[in-house]
Scaffold this motif. Structure first.
Motif, PDB file in Angstrom:
ATOM      1  N   ARG A 147       4.350 -93.633 -54.991  1.00 47.00           N
ATOM      2  CA  ARG A 147       5.738 -93.917 -55.294  1.00 47.00           C
ATOM      3  C   ARG A 147       5.972 -92.430 -54.552  1.00 47.00           C
ATOM      4  O   ARG A 147       4.937 -91.438 -54.728  1.00 47.00           O
ATOM      5  N   PRO A 148       7.548 -92.654 -54.607  1.00 49.33           N
ATOM      6  CA  PRO A 148       7.834 -91.017 -53.941  1.00 49.33           C
ATOM      7  C   PRO A 148       7.757 -89.725 -54.432  1.00 49.33           C
ATOM      8  O   PRO A 148       7.432 -88.862 -53.918  1.00 49.33           O
ATOM      9  N   ASP A 149       7.553 -89.912 -55.919  1.00 46.49           N
ATOM     10  CA  ASP A 149       7.827 -89.352 -56.530  1.00 46.49           C
ATOM     11  C   ASP A 149       6.806 -88.763 -57.586  1.00 46.49           C
ATOM     12  O   ASP A 149       6.369 -87.652 -58.008  1.00 46.49           O
ATOM     13  N   GLY A 150       5.974 -89.574 -56.525  1.00 42.62           N
ATOM     14  CA  GLY A 150       3.814 -89.400 -57.322  1.00 42.62           C
ATOM     15  C   GLY A 150       3.423 -87.944 -56.887  1.00 42.62           C
ATOM     16  O   GLY A 150       4.121 -87.245 -55.345  1.00 42.62           O
ATOM     17  N   PRO A 151       2.316 -87.658 -57.099  1.00 40.28           N
ATOM     18  CA  PRO A 151       1.802 -86.611 -56.517  1.00 40.28           C
ATOM     19  C   PRO A 151       1.518 -86.625 -55.001  1.00 40.28           C
ATOM     20  O   PRO A 151       1.573 -85.732 -53.902  1.00 40.28           O
ATOM     21  N   ALA A 152       0.841 -87.963 -53.976  1.00 37.09           N
ATOM     22  CA  ALA A 152       0.819 -88.464 -53.225  1.00 37.09           C
ATOM     23  C   ALA A 152       1.888 -88.284 -52.228  1.00 37.09           C
ATOM     24  O   ALA A 152       2.256 -88.124 -50.739  1.00 37.09           O
ATOM     25  N   GLY A 153       2.737 -88.934 -52.942  1.00 37.35           N
ATOM     26  CA  GLY A 153       4.122 -88.999 -51.990  1.00 37.35           C
ATOM     27  C   GLY A 153       5.023 -87.591 -52.117  1.00 37.35           C
ATOM     28  O   GLY A 153       5.079 -87.401 -50.494  1.00 37.35           O
ATOM     29  N   GLN A 154       4.490 -87.086 -53.063  1.00 42.90           N
ATOM     30  CA  GLN A 154       5.401 -85.187 -52.712  1.00 42.90           C
ATOM     31  C   GLN A 154       4.445 -84.568 -51.798  1.00 42.90           C
ATOM     32  O   GLN A 154       5.194 -84.403 -51.010  1.00 42.90           O
ATOM     33  N   LEU A 155       3.081 -84.995 -51.430  1.00 43.45           N
ATOM     34  CA  LEU A 155       2.300 -84.155 -50.584  1.00 43.45           C
ATOM     35  C   LEU A 155       3.244 -84.610 -48.907  1.00 43.45           C
ATOM     36  O   LEU A 155       3.119 -83.766 -48.433  1.00 43.45           O
ATOM     37  N   LEU A 156       2.998 -85.718 -48.665  1.00 46.59           N
ATOM     38  CA  LEU A 156       3.140 -86.144 -47.440  1.00 46.59           C
ATOM     39  C   LEU A 156       4.659 -85.820 -47.383  1.00 46.59           C
ATOM     40  O   LEU A 156       5.186 -85.716 -45.893  1.00 46.59           O
ATOM     41  N   GLN A 157       6.161 -86.081 -48.675  1.00 41.68           N
ATOM     42  CA  GLN A 157       7.206 -84.593 -48.077  1.00 41.68           C
ATOM     43  C   GLN A 157       6.758 -84.038 -47.574  1.00 41.68           C
ATOM     44  O   GLN A 157       7.542 -83.629 -46.677  1.00 41.68           O
ATOM     45  N   GLN A 158       5.621 -83.017 -48.545  1.00 45.13           N
ATOM     46  CA  GLN A 158       5.751 -81.613 -48.361  1.00 45.13           C
ATOM     47  C   GLN A 158       4.641 -81.477 -46.442  1.00 45.13           C
ATOM     48  O   GLN A 158       5.130 -80.562 -45.887  1.00 45.13           O
ATOM     49  N   LEU A 159       4.440 -82.475 -45.936  1.00 46.13           N
ATOM     50  CA  LEU A 159       3.342 -82.758 -44.685  1.00 46.13           C
ATOM     51  C   LEU A 159       3.939 -82.723 -43.257  1.00 46.13           C
ATOM     52  O   LEU A 159       4.893 -81.683 -42.754  1.00 46.13           O
ATOM     53  N   LEU A 160       5.666 -83.703 -43.817  1.00 47.39           N
ATOM     54  CA  LEU A 160       6.428 -84.210 -43.024  1.00 47.39           C
ATOM     55  C   LEU A 160       7.566 -83.137 -42.502  1.00 47.39           C
ATOM     56  O   LEU A 160       7.968 -82.465 -41.338  1.00 47.39           O
ATOM     57  N   ALA A 161       7.567 -82.271 -43.912  1.00 46.53           N
ATOM     58  CA  ALA A 161       9.079 -81.082 -43.490  1.00 46.53           C
ATOM     59  C   ALA A 161       8.156 -79.958 -43.523  1.00 46.53           C
ATOM     60  O   ALA A 161       8.609 -79.709 -42.403  1.00 46.53           O
ATOM     61  N   LEU A 162       6.752 -79.845 -42.941  1.00 49.21           N
ATOM     62  CA  LEU A 162       6.168 -78.726 -42.394  1.00 49.21           C
ATOM     63  C   LEU A 162       6.288 -78.921 -41.083  1.00 49.21           C
ATOM     64  O   LEU A 162       6.512 -77.643 -39.696  1.00 49.21           O
ATOM     65  N   ARG A 205      -2.141 -66.653 -64.784  1.00 50.04           N
ATOM     66  CA  ARG A 205      -1.743 -67.680 -64.914  1.00 50.04           C
ATOM     67  C   ARG A 205      -0.917 -68.708 -64.113  1.00 50.04           C
ATOM     68  O   ARG A 205       0.057 -68.099 -63.803  1.00 50.04           O
ATOM     69  N   LEU A 206      -1.670 -69.509 -62.723  1.00 50.95           N
ATOM     70  CA  LEU A 206      -1.069 -70.475 -62.262  1.00 50.95           C
ATOM     71  C   LEU A 206      -0.208 -71.722 -63.088  1.00 50.95           C
ATOM     72  O   LEU A 206      -0.914 -72.062 -64.254  1.00 50.95           O
ATOM     73  N   ASP A 207       1.100 -71.355 -63.538  1.00 47.80           N
ATOM     74  CA  ASP A 207       1.169 -72.417 -64.083  1.00 47.80           C
ATOM     75  C   ASP A 207       0.599 -74.187 -64.231  1.00 47.80           C
ATOM     76  O   ASP A 207       0.221 -74.515 -63.173  1.00 47.80           O
ATOM     77  N   ARG A 208       0.142 -74.999 -65.270  1.00 44.86           N
ATOM     78  CA  ARG A 208      -0.522 -75.815 -65.511  1.00 44.86           C
ATOM     79  C   ARG A 208      -0.256 -77.021 -64.686  1.00 44.86           C
ATOM     80  O   ARG A 208      -0.892 -77.462 -64.053  1.00 44.86           O
ATOM     81  N   GLU A 209       1.262 -77.073 -64.981  1.00 41.30           N
ATOM     82  CA  GLU A 209       1.552 -78.583 -64.145  1.00 41.30           C
ATOM     83  C   GLU A 209       1.029 -78.214 -62.361  1.00 41.30           C
ATOM     84  O   GLU A 209       0.904 -79.624 -62.069  1.00 41.30           O
ATOM     85  N   GLU A 210       1.838 -77.200 -62.056  1.00 36.32           N
ATOM     86  CA  GLU A 210       1.557 -76.715 -60.928  1.00 36.32           C
ATOM     87  C   GLU A 210       0.036 -76.993 -60.443  1.00 36.32           C
ATOM     88  O   GLU A 210      -0.623 -77.614 -59.140  1.00 36.32           O
ATOM     89  N   LEU A 211      -1.001 -76.497 -60.818  1.00 37.77           N
ATOM     90  CA  LEU A 211      -2.523 -76.759 -60.507  1.00 37.77           C
ATOM     91  C   LEU A 211      -2.653 -78.245 -60.911  1.00 37.77           C
ATOM     92  O   LEU A 211      -3.547 -78.537 -60.296  1.00 37.77           O
ATOM     93  N   ARG A 212      -2.198 -79.140 -62.024  1.00 37.45           N
ATOM     94  CA  ARG A 212      -2.583 -80.904 -62.359  1.00 37.45           C
ATOM     95  C   ARG A 212      -2.420 -81.377 -60.956  1.00 37.45           C
ATOM     96  O   ARG A 212      -2.676 -81.898 -60.288  1.00 37.45           O
ATOM     97  N   VAL A 213      -1.118 -80.749 -60.362  1.00 40.39           N
ATOM     98  CA  VAL A 213      -0.716 -81.674 -58.605  1.00 40.39           C
ATOM     99  C   VAL A 213      -1.263 -81.116 -57.806  1.00 40.39           C
ATOM    100  O   VAL A 213      -1.929 -81.933 -57.030  1.00 40.39           O
ATOM    101  N   LYS A 214      -1.981 -79.537 -57.686  1.00 42.32           N
ATOM    102  CA  LYS A 214      -2.445 -79.211 -56.668  1.00 42.32           C
ATOM    103  C   LYS A 214      -4.867 -79.938 -56.861  1.00 42.32           C
ATOM    104  O   LYS A 214      -4.605 -80.050 -55.448  1.00 42.32           O
ATOM    105  N   LEU A 215      -5.110 -80.162 -57.803  1.00 38.84           N
ATOM    106  CA  LEU A 215      -5.903 -80.960 -57.815  1.00 38.84           C
ATOM    107  C   LEU A 215      -5.450 -82.373 -57.560  1.00 38.84           C
ATOM    108  O   LEU A 215      -6.685 -82.291 -56.482  1.00 38.84           O
ATOM    109  N   VAL A 216      -5.035 -83.001 -58.038  1.00 36.79           N
ATOM    110  CA  VAL A 216      -4.012 -83.954 -56.801  1.00 36.79           C
ATOM    111  C   VAL A 216      -4.649 -84.193 -55.766  1.00 36.79           C
ATOM    112  O   VAL A 216      -5.197 -84.696 -55.177  1.00 36.79           O
ATOM    113  N   GLN A 217      -3.458 -83.067 -55.412  1.00 36.77           N
ATOM    114  CA  GLN A 217      -3.503 -82.901 -53.889  1.00 36.77           C
ATOM    115  C   GLN A 217      -4.549 -83.205 -53.172  1.00 36.77           C
ATOM    116  O   GLN A 217      -4.516 -83.365 -52.035  1.00 36.77           O
TER     117      GLN A 217
END
Length: 266
Positions: free
Chosen positions: A229-244, A189-201
């Motif tokens: 905020r930069p460390d929130g789910p949306a902030g982390q997603l946008l950082q990951q997209l820019l890095a991509l 099973r996928l880690d619960r925290e990872e799944l939680r963030v995934k659903l929000v993102q």
């Protein structure tokens, strides 16, 4: 095999508890609570009236005095579970949107984890105990979740695309939760925290895509992002997209597609 077979220690201890006099309403509520707990741990077809009676410290005839049969008790237990599940989507409407949904998904996954077999049987509607009544409970939960999520978006008149995006996300959360439960059986099973963030993102991504189709919503999106905020789910997603997009080859392919050029033109 009934639930009593798989939980003989628990059922035996429950049966050994001395019975106490309860009012009519107290006894009915107790039977519903016990049934809800058992249906959460076992598929409905694995639970018998005798199991419920033993766990409640009651007699079989007493259970039938309050409910005409297991189906009626199951439907009432599911209705209570539906109320609990719908209430999980309620969240104060202040602060970053992605963090609100992050808290909602935390409660949602907690519920799924503790009501595994019952949750799966209900949503799949594949149990012999499934009925028009249990189907109505699922619909009510989905409608309540939709209203709650739309209220967080604070749109006076959500467009059909927005409503569809919200319904799609809720349906995706259900399907994902069922897959998560199934994977637990295979210890992968996928880690619960990872799944939680995934659903929000995934919901944030739906909002971003929606702006392409409905440019008039962009001021609203800017308002949502202004609170993030930069460390929130949306902030982390946008950082990951820019890095991509910092990957030169990937960025080059993206620019090619955006310009309308074919691979042969580059």
């Amino acid at each position: 095999m009934t639930a009593a077979t798989g939980t003989s220690g628990t059922s035996g201890a429950a049966a050994a508890r001395p019975r106490r006099r309860l009012s009519v309403e107290q006894r009915r509520e107790q039977l519903i609570a016990v049934a809800l707990e058992m249906f959460a741990r076992h598929a409905p077809e694995e639970v018998s009236i005798d199991d419920i009676a033993a766990a409640a410290g009651a007699s079989r005839p007493l259970v039938y005095h309050y409910f005409p049969g297991k189906q009626a008790l199951y439907e009432e237990a599911i209705r209570r579970a539906g109320e609990q599940l719908a209430a999980l989507f309620e969240e104060p409407q202040h602060g970053p949107l992605s963090e609100r949904l992050y808290r909602v998904m935390g409660r949602y996954l907690d519920f799924v984890d503790s009501h595994g077999p019952g949750f799966a049987a209900l949503l799949r509607n594949a149990s012999p105990a499934a009925s028009q009544g249990t189907g109505a409970v699922v619909d009510q939960v989905r409608h309540a979740a939709e209203r709650s999520v739309l209220s967080h978006l604070d749109l006076a008149d959500p467009s059909p695309r927005m409503r569809l995006a919200v319904r799609t996300w809720i349906g995706n959360a259900e399907i994902t939760a069922l897959a998560w439960l199934a994977d637990q059986e295979h210890d992968r099973r996928l880690d619960r925290e990872e799944l939680r963030v995934k659903l929000v993102q995934e919901f944030v991504m739906q909002l971003l895509v929606l702006q392409i189709q409905e440019p008039e919503l962009r001021p609203r999106l800017r308002g949502y992002l202004a609170l993030e905020r930069p460390d929130g789910p949306a902030g982390q997603l946008l950082q990951q997209l820019l890095a991509l997009m910092a990957d030169e080859e990937l960025a080059g392919e993206a620019l090619r597609l955006a310009s309308g050029a074919s691979g042969h033109d580059i």
